[in-house]
Design a protein around this motif. Sequence first.
Motif, PDB file in Angstrom:
ATOM      1  N   LEU A  87       0.820  -1.209   0.000  1.00 12.08           N
ATOM      2  CA  LEU A  87       0.000   0.000   0.000  1.00 12.08           C
ATOM      3  C   LEU A  87       0.857   1.263   0.000  1.00 12.08           C
ATOM      4  N   TRP A  88       1.948   1.274   0.740  1.00 13.76           N
ATOM      5  CA  TRP A  88       2.796   2.477   0.801  1.00 13.76           C
ATOM      6  C   TRP A  88       3.409   2.773  -0.571  1.00 13.76           C
ATOM      7  N   ASN A  89       3.791   1.708  -1.290  1.00 14.90           N
ATOM      8  CA  ASN A  89       4.387   1.894  -2.614  1.00 14.90           C
ATOM      9  C   ASN A  89       3.348   2.433  -3.595  1.00 14.90           C
ATOM     10  N   SER A 129       0.758   4.143  -2.832  1.00 18.72           N
ATOM     11  CA  SER A 129       0.405   5.503  -2.431  1.00 18.72           C
ATOM     12  C   SER A 129       1.384   6.526  -3.003  1.00 18.72           C
ATOM     13  N   LEU A 130       2.662   6.204  -2.989  1.00 21.77           N
ATOM     14  CA  LEU A 130       3.661   7.109  -3.562  1.00 21.77           C
ATOM     15  C   LEU A 130       3.419   7.307  -5.059  1.00 21.77           C
ATOM     16  N   LYS A 157      -6.908  -2.285  -2.883  1.00 20.21           N
ATOM     17  CA  LYS A 157      -5.659  -1.662  -2.451  1.00 20.21           C
ATOM     18  C   LYS A 157      -5.244  -0.488  -3.352  1.00 20.21           C
ATOM     19  N   ALA A 200      -5.332   3.623  -2.355  1.00 17.57           N
ATOM     20  CA  ALA A 200      -4.143   4.467  -2.553  1.00 17.57           C
ATOM     21  C   ALA A 200      -4.468   5.648  -3.464  1.00 17.57           C
ATOM     22  N   ALA A 215      -3.976   8.947  -1.251  1.00 14.57           N
ATOM     23  CA  ALA A 215      -2.701   9.547  -1.659  1.00 14.57           C
ATOM     24  C   ALA A 215      -2.875  10.353  -2.947  1.00 14.57           C
TER      25      ALA A 215
END
Length: 308
Positions: free
Chosen positions: A40-42, A44-45, A239, A243, A247
């Motif tokens: 998820l963090w990837n 989001s970026l 997912k 994001a 984001a």
Amino acid sequence: MTPQKCMAAALLVCGAAYALCLCRGAWKNRAAFRAEPGALWNMSLWEAAVYFFTTMGFPDFLLNTVLFRHKKWVDDRRLPGTLVAASILPGAWIASAYLLGNTAVDLITLLLCVAAIGLGSIIGARVVSRMSGGAIRAIMGVAMIASMGALILKMIVSAGAVGTAMDLSAWKLFIALPLMFGFGVINMFGVPMKPPAIALLLLLGMEPMAVLTVVMVMGVVSPMTGGVRVLRSGNYQRKPVLAGALAGFAGALAGTVFTVSLNAAVLNGILLFIMAFTAVSMLRPQRGAARPAEAPSDQEEAQHESHQ
């Protein structure tokens, strides 16, 4: 409040409500959410970057199609629904910024174009939910090539005399509205509607900033109207959608605050390259894609709950 301010506020409220529904859906399907490919963090970026560039004129559907297929985060069958659902909240912010920044656009022209593309999106969402991944991929590839033609046409038109009209006359609306309906249909297949819509309105003599305002509003109303069907069917991956909604909104906010305008020729050249790459990619089968966990649709969840 002016009509434009009311419309901008309504878009933001609807976008926020849709994002809350997406968050609720992700929470209810936590197991499927965790099983989907990618971090998820990837995502989001990447999504923050996508919607930052969307404020400059890049179609988010186009950028996300390349991203999701390259990263193998989304399978072809769920790609259109994922593109639609991810775009609504950041798209609402971008459209609101254009509405508040350009109050001269004719309200009747705007509302009629929005109604036409919204109706097309509702129909398109019903059709795409019944199609296989291969059929969706083929339609997206062919429609992307057609969009390339529309963008080239826009470049030719923009190089000549620039229109000054803030509205469309009756005979021009007679031409434009059926085509806007068609753009709404193909938008639900994950095909960007902005390049052909911009080309059409410029050809009909509208002023460039009025064109951008109308197209940006249509660009969020289309996924909003078709997105209701997407949300009910569950035919998307949660997912990347989450994001994009969260984001992506942050990226769109940064893009409208730190506005960067690209040279039109450079922007169009980049878009043509991405479109050509995407069309070739869509017309070839996706190989080695991760198979995401099958998340139950909302209808299936309701049936399950009724038996308990």
